[in-house]
Design a protein around this motif. Structure first.
Motif, PDB file in Angstrom:
ATOM      1  N   ALA A  83      27.365-115.090   1.012  1.00 52.65           N
ATOM      2  CA  ALA A  83      26.366-114.076   1.343  1.00 52.65           C
ATOM      3  C   ALA A  83      26.494-112.867   0.430  1.00 52.65           C
ATOM      4  O   ALA A  83      25.488-112.296  -0.018  1.00 52.65           O
ATOM      5  CB  ALA A  83      26.517-113.654   2.808  1.00 52.65           C
ATOM      6  N   LEU A  84      27.738-112.463   0.125  1.00 52.34           N
ATOM      7  CA  LEU A  84      27.949-111.315  -0.759  1.00 52.34           C
ATOM      8  C   LEU A  84      27.436-111.605  -2.164  1.00 52.34           C
ATOM      9  O   LEU A  84      26.799-110.755  -2.798  1.00 52.34           O
ATOM     10  CB  LEU A  84      29.436-110.958  -0.791  1.00 52.34           C
ATOM     11  CG  LEU A  84      29.832-109.691  -1.560  1.00 52.34           C
ATOM     12  CD1 LEU A  84      29.197-108.468  -0.924  1.00 52.34           C
ATOM     13  CD2 LEU A  84      31.341-109.538  -1.592  1.00 52.34           C
ATOM     14  N   VAL A  85      27.716-112.813  -2.657  1.00 58.72           N
ATOM     15  CA  VAL A  85      27.255-113.183  -4.000  1.00 58.72           C
ATOM     16  C   VAL A  85      25.733-113.219  -4.048  1.00 58.72           C
ATOM     17  O   VAL A  85      25.107-112.686  -4.980  1.00 58.72           O
ATOM     18  CB  VAL A  85      27.854-114.544  -4.414  1.00 58.72           C
ATOM     19  CG1 VAL A  85      27.209-115.044  -5.697  1.00 58.72           C
ATOM     20  CG2 VAL A  85      29.357-114.429  -4.603  1.00 58.72           C
ATOM     21  N   ILE A  86      25.113-113.838  -3.032  1.00 60.69           N
ATOM     22  CA  ILE A  86      23.659-113.956  -3.025  1.00 60.69           C
ATOM     23  C   ILE A  86      23.004-112.582  -2.918  1.00 60.69           C
ATOM     24  O   ILE A  86      22.017-112.284  -3.606  1.00 60.69           O
ATOM     25  CB  ILE A  86      23.218-114.872  -1.871  1.00 60.69           C
ATOM     26  CG1 ILE A  86      23.645-116.322  -2.163  1.00 60.69           C
ATOM     27  CG2 ILE A  86      21.707-114.815  -1.670  1.00 60.69           C
ATOM     28  CD1 ILE A  86      23.342-117.283  -1.037  1.00 60.69           C
ATOM     29  N   GLN A  87      23.564-111.715  -2.072  1.00 63.13           N
ATOM     30  CA  GLN A  87      22.970-110.399  -1.875  1.00 63.13           C
ATOM     31  C   GLN A  87      23.015-109.543  -3.139  1.00 63.13           C
ATOM     32  O   GLN A  87      22.152-108.699  -3.356  1.00 63.13           O
ATOM     33  CB  GLN A  87      23.680-109.664  -0.730  1.00 63.13           C
ATOM     34  CG  GLN A  87      23.394-110.239   0.642  1.00 63.13           C
ATOM     35  CD  GLN A  87      21.943-110.110   1.048  1.00 63.13           C
ATOM     36  OE1 GLN A  87      21.311-109.084   0.835  1.00 63.13           O
ATOM     37  NE2 GLN A  87      21.391-111.169   1.614  1.00 63.13           N
ATOM     38  N   ASN A  88      24.023-109.767  -3.988  1.00 66.26           N
ATOM     39  CA  ASN A  88      24.191-108.924  -5.172  1.00 66.26           C
ATOM     40  C   ASN A  88      23.729-109.605  -6.453  1.00 66.26           C
ATOM     41  O   ASN A  88      23.955-109.054  -7.538  1.00 66.26           O
ATOM     42  CB  ASN A  88      25.665-108.512  -5.308  1.00 66.26           C
ATOM     43  CG  ASN A  88      26.095-107.546  -4.217  1.00 66.26           C
ATOM     44  OD1 ASN A  88      25.886-106.342  -4.320  1.00 66.26           O
ATOM     45  ND2 ASN A  88      26.681-108.071  -3.162  1.00 66.26           N
ATOM     46  N   LEU A  89      23.110-110.764  -6.355  1.00 67.78           N
ATOM     47  CA  LEU A  89      22.568-111.407  -7.544  1.00 67.78           C
ATOM     48  C   LEU A  89      21.362-110.621  -8.054  1.00 67.78           C
ATOM     49  O   LEU A  89      20.526-110.153  -7.279  1.00 67.78           O
ATOM     50  CB  LEU A  89      22.143-112.839  -7.225  1.00 67.78           C
ATOM     51  CG  LEU A  89      23.220-113.926  -7.274  1.00 67.78           C
ATOM     52  CD1 LEU A  89      22.607-115.268  -6.882  1.00 67.78           C
ATOM     53  CD2 LEU A  89      23.841-114.028  -8.659  1.00 67.78           C
ATOM     54  N   SER A  90      21.287-110.481  -9.366  1.00 63.40           N
ATOM     55  CA  SER A  90      20.113-109.831  -9.944  1.00 63.40           C
ATOM     56  C   SER A  90      18.902-110.747  -9.931  1.00 63.40           C
ATOM     57  O   SER A  90      17.760-110.283  -9.957  1.00 63.40           O
ATOM     58  CB  SER A  90      20.410-109.396 -11.386  1.00 63.40           C
ATOM     59  OG  SER A  90      20.785-110.514 -12.192  1.00 63.40           O
ATOM     60  N   HIS A 120      14.259-119.361   4.994  1.00 66.45           N
ATOM     61  CA  HIS A 120      15.353-119.047   5.918  1.00 66.45           C
ATOM     62  C   HIS A 120      16.294-117.989   5.349  1.00 66.45           C
ATOM     63  O   HIS A 120      16.867-117.198   6.108  1.00 66.45           O
ATOM     64  CB  HIS A 120      16.143-120.311   6.249  1.00 66.45           C
ATOM     65  CG  HIS A 120      15.367-121.316   7.033  1.00 66.45           C
ATOM     66  ND1 HIS A 120      15.239-121.260   8.403  1.00 66.45           N
ATOM     67  CD2 HIS A 120      14.657-122.410   6.647  1.00 66.45           C
ATOM     68  CE1 HIS A 120      14.505-122.269   8.834  1.00 66.45           C
ATOM     69  NE2 HIS A 120      14.125-122.986   7.779  1.00 66.45           N
ATOM     70  N   ILE A 121      16.489-117.986   4.047  1.00 63.46           N
ATOM     71  CA  ILE A 121      17.387-117.028   3.400  1.00 63.46           C
ATOM     72  C   ILE A 121      16.664-116.458   2.183  1.00 63.46           C
ATOM     73  O   ILE A 121      16.045-117.207   1.414  1.00 63.46           O
ATOM     74  CB  ILE A 121      18.716-117.684   2.976  1.00 63.46           C
ATOM     75  CG1 ILE A 121      19.460-118.252   4.189  1.00 63.46           C
ATOM     76  CG2 ILE A 121      19.608-116.683   2.244  1.00 63.46           C
ATOM     77  CD1 ILE A 121      20.725-119.007   3.813  1.00 63.46           C
ATOM     78  N   ALA A 122      16.755-115.151   2.009  1.00 61.15           N
ATOM     79  CA  ALA A 122      16.171-114.489   0.841  1.00 61.15           C
ATOM     80  C   ALA A 122      16.984-113.244   0.545  1.00 61.15           C
ATOM     81  O   ALA A 122      17.223-112.431   1.436  1.00 61.15           O
ATOM     82  CB  ALA A 122      14.708-114.132   1.084  1.00 61.15           C
ATOM     83  N   ASN A 123      17.449-113.108  -0.687  1.00 71.55           N
ATOM     84  CA  ASN A 123      18.222-111.918  -1.052  1.00 71.55           C
ATOM     85  C   ASN A 123      17.272-110.780  -1.439  1.00 71.55           C
ATOM     86  O   ASN A 123      16.065-111.000  -1.626  1.00 71.55           O
ATOM     87  CB  ASN A 123      19.202-112.244  -2.180  1.00 71.55           C
ATOM     88  CG  ASN A 123      18.487-112.569  -3.481  1.00 71.55           C
ATOM     89  OD1 ASN A 123      17.311-112.904  -3.490  1.00 71.55           O
ATOM     90  ND2 ASN A 123      19.199-112.495  -4.586  1.00 71.55           N
ATOM     91  N   PRO A 124      17.757-109.547  -1.541  1.00 69.01           N
ATOM     92  CA  PRO A 124      16.865-108.419  -1.861  1.00 69.01           C
ATOM     93  C   PRO A 124      16.092-108.602  -3.161  1.00 69.01           C
ATOM     94  O   PRO A 124      14.919-108.235  -3.244  1.00 69.01           O
ATOM     95  CB  PRO A 124      17.843-107.232  -1.940  1.00 69.01           C
ATOM     96  CG  PRO A 124      18.986-107.615  -1.063  1.00 69.01           C
ATOM     97  CD  PRO A 124      19.128-109.098  -1.225  1.00 69.01           C
ATOM     98  N   ALA A 125      16.749-109.187  -4.186  1.00 72.13           N
ATOM     99  CA  ALA A 125      16.048-109.401  -5.455  1.00 72.13           C
ATOM    100  C   ALA A 125      14.890-110.376  -5.273  1.00 72.13           C
ATOM    101  O   ALA A 125      13.809-110.193  -5.844  1.00 72.13           O
ATOM    102  CB  ALA A 125      17.023-109.917  -6.510  1.00 72.13           C
ATOM    103  N   GLY A 126      15.102-111.429  -4.475  1.00 76.42           N
ATOM    104  CA  GLY A 126      14.032-112.392  -4.234  1.00 76.42           C
ATOM    105  C   GLY A 126      12.863-111.775  -3.492  1.00 76.42           C
ATOM    106  O   GLY A 126      11.693-112.015  -3.819  1.00 76.42           O
ATOM    107  N   LEU A 127      13.147-110.948  -2.460  1.00 75.17           N
ATOM    108  CA  LEU A 127      12.076-110.287  -1.728  1.00 75.17           C
ATOM    109  C   LEU A 127      11.306-109.329  -2.619  1.00 75.17           C
ATOM    110  O   LEU A 127      10.084-109.202  -2.505  1.00 75.17           O
ATOM    111  CB  LEU A 127      12.661-109.536  -0.518  1.00 75.17           C
ATOM    112  CG  LEU A 127      13.317-110.408   0.562  1.00 75.17           C
ATOM    113  CD1 LEU A 127      13.931-109.533   1.647  1.00 75.17           C
ATOM    114  CD2 LEU A 127      12.310-111.376   1.168  1.00 75.17           C
ATOM    115  N   GLN A 128      12.010-108.666  -3.530  1.00 76.44           N
ATOM    116  CA  GLN A 128      11.336-107.741  -4.436  1.00 76.44           C
ATOM    117  C   GLN A 128      10.444-108.490  -5.432  1.00 76.44           C
ATOM    118  O   GLN A 128       9.337-108.044  -5.743  1.00 76.44           O
ATOM    119  CB  GLN A 128      12.370-106.898  -5.176  1.00 76.44           C
ATOM    120  CG  GLN A 128      11.753-105.845  -6.091  1.00 76.44           C
ATOM    121  CD  GLN A 128      12.810-104.989  -6.763  1.00 76.44           C
ATOM    122  OE1 GLN A 128      13.993-105.215  -6.587  1.00 76.44           O
ATOM    123  NE2 GLN A 128      12.383-104.017  -7.530  1.00 76.44           N
TER     124      GLN A 128
END
Length: 569
Positions: free
Chosen positions: A205-212, A225-233
């Motif tokens: 989760a930490l790696v996914i959340q901080n991926l560019s 089901h899962i989307a990191n902040p970069a993906g939502l942006q």
């Protein structure tokens, strides 16, 4: 939580062990209540008085209740023998006393199974076998006592029954202990696996959340089901939804839905470029890669759900990396290019000097002066480009000569305007009357000319479409602003304005604004671009403004700050 005493090497208390231990204590209390109730009821029904049996039952109940209360606050650690004396010892004594004191044919020996089970399930193998051995000895002693005081023909059967019962207790204690040990090992392995899975989930989760890069996890019903902040942006929707949400509910996301469905159908990784077209926004170019977590057959065998993992890459960022690599390649060849430029420039300067010695016509001398001046400028430009490519500008700004800002700006603007007076029209508004700035004069010329040339491509046809403004605050902050009434820039363009080789014009090299930024940083200045509106002859007019904030100096005397509106359009 139970804590071990200082200097103790006992293993930590296991919560599963504590639950089992308290379960046995509750069972002992229930047995004690049943014994007391049955004894009291029997003596009432048969009108017999056996106070000794009642006293044993009451004492056993009191002991079990006290031990249960104490265990709530201080549960024992597993695999120790001394702490089992208050429980196993009390059970053995109480059951033996009931067997000795009872009158009639009631047999209390089956109750010996409770302490044997406790020792086997919660104690060591030695304690379990020792308890079984103690119970077997008690059974044999009971058979011997019965044979002594009750002469019958069944003495041999009593000894045989005691031996068989003891053997059964040994077998039961051994089997129960083996089962309890295996269960403890399985619980330990399960706990370690659970901890490892939890740590792995946290790391993932930490790696996914901080991926560019953007990450989306989509199922076969197009649900994210899962989307990191970069993906939502990168999805480009405001407000940004939080998972789970349907990827098919927004029309601009249809290219991603099609790619995900194609991945599920083909059952192999896919790579494609997609444009997300949101109303009122510029197209968002994405480079998308997809993978499946498992195939259809594997998911059927393991009874798991197939998921599609999508990696979203911003095409603009990828292009910026390519431009950076191109810049690095140019930096490697800049030394050779600069050397090749300086050699012919030196020959031109020398030939021009020799020619100037033989000229007497003033017009010809002016021409040779222009040649010398521009050759010197070319040499300095080559040196500056070489320094920028090598990234050799100083990190700490050394003291340098200062120049009067307004006077220098007026001269540069005049020279720039005279080259094409019909087209190069600009309003000059000088408001830093006596301000001195630490900046190289030739570098300031290059910065201002680049900004004016850049603004000239997008200005309107009004006389006040382009303005050069200087301003000095009472605190000593001096700034230069080049404003034009051009259309608002796209956010993707504004984000890469000062990057090398980035330009929205096909005929531009994309180095002008980059060199402006590098020269400003060299002299401790800061350049930025904002959307401003200012008062013109047409009223409030929105435009793009490039502002250079020079290094802060002491407040200048006699400064008359110019008033202009800098509200955001």
């Amino acid at each position: 939580m139970h804590t071990q005493p200082a200097g103790s090497f006992l293993p930590p208390v296991n919560p599963a062990f504590v639950r089992l231990w308290r379960g046995f204590l509750t069972g002992r209390v229930m047995v004690a209540l049943a014994l007391l109730g049955l004894q009291g009821t029997g003596q009432i029904i048969y009108k017999s008085a056996e106070p000794a049996l009642l006293a044993v039952c009451v004492g056993y109940l009191a002991a079990t209740v006290v031990l249960s209360v104490l265990a709530r606050h201080d549960p024992p650690a597993p695999y120790t023998g001394a702490q089992w004396v208050p429980s196993i010892g009390v059970d053995l004594v109480a059951i033996t006393a009931l067997q000795l004191l009872h009158v009639g044919n009631i047999d209390y020996t089956p109750l010996f199974g409770l302490p044997i089970l406790m020792a086997a399930a919660l104690g060591t193998l030695t304690l379990a076998l020792g308890t079984a051995a103690g119970v077997t000895l008690l059974l044999l002693a009971w058979a011997g006592w019965t044979s002594t005081y009750q002469t019958t023909d069944d003495d041999t059967q009593r000894y045989l029954q005691g031996a068989l019962t003891g053997t059964g207790y040994f077998i039961v204690s051994y089997l129960v202990h083996q089962l309890a040990s295996r269960l403890a090992r399985e619980q330990k392995v399960a706990q370690q696996s659970r901890i490892a899975a939890h740590v792995q989930a946290q790391v993932s989760a930490l790696v996914i959340q901080n991926l560019s890069d953007g990450v989306l996890v989509v199922d076969e019903s197009d649900t994210v089901h899962i989307a990191n902040p970069a993906g939502l942006q990168l999805l480009g929707r405001v407000p940004v939804p939080q998972p789970p949400f349907s990827l098919a509910r927004e029309a601009p996301w249809q290219p991603l839905v099609t790619l995900a469905r194609h991945t599920f159908w083909q059952e192999r990784p896919q790579t494609a470029d997609a444009n997300l077209l949101h109303p009122g926004q510029s197209p968002a170019g994405l480079h998308v890669r997809t993978w499946l977590t498992s195939t259809r057959e594997a998911a059927r065998q393991t009874h798991t759900e197939r998921l599609c993992v999508m990696f979203l890459h911003d095409l603009h960022e990828m292009e910026a990396r390519l431009r950076t690599e191109k810049l690095a390649a140019m930096g490697r060849m800049s030394a050779a290019v600069a050397h090749e430029i300086r050699n012919p420039l030196a020959a031109i300067v020398q030939a021009n000097a020799l020619l100037e010695e033989d000229l007497h016509d003033l017009a010809h001398k002016r021409l040779t002066h222009m040649v010398r001046q521009n050759a010197d400028r070319l040499a300095r430009i080559a040196e500056d480009v070489l320094d920028i490519a090598r990234d050799q500008h100083p990190t700490s700004h050394a003291p340098e000569s200062t120049i009067p800002l307004d006077e220098s700006i007026a001269q540069i603007w005049s020279d720039w305007q005279t080259q094409d007076p019909m087209r190069r029209r600009a309003v000059l508004m000088l408001g830093a009357d006596a301000a001195q700035v630490e900046f190289d004069a030739e570098h300031l010329r290059r910065v201002l000319v680049n900004l004016l040339d850049n603004a000239l491509r997008y200005v309107g046809h009004e006389p006040d479409s382009l303005a050069v403004i200087t301003h000095a605050s009472p605190t000593g902050q001096v700034s230069l602003q080049v404003w034009s009434d051009g259309a608002p820039m796209d956010k993707s363009v504004q984000r890469h304005l000062f990057e090398p080789f980035f330009s929205s014009e096909s005929r531009s090299s994309g180095l002008g604004l980059y060199i402006c930024r590098e020269l400003c940083q060299r002299h401790g200045a800061f350049i930025s671009c904002q959307r401003f509106s200012r008062t013109t002859l047409r009223g409030e007019t929105g435009g793009n403004a490039f502002t250079v904030d020079f290094r802060r100096t002491a407040p200048a005397r006699g400064t008359a700050p110019l008033r202009f509106d800098t509200s955001v359009a």
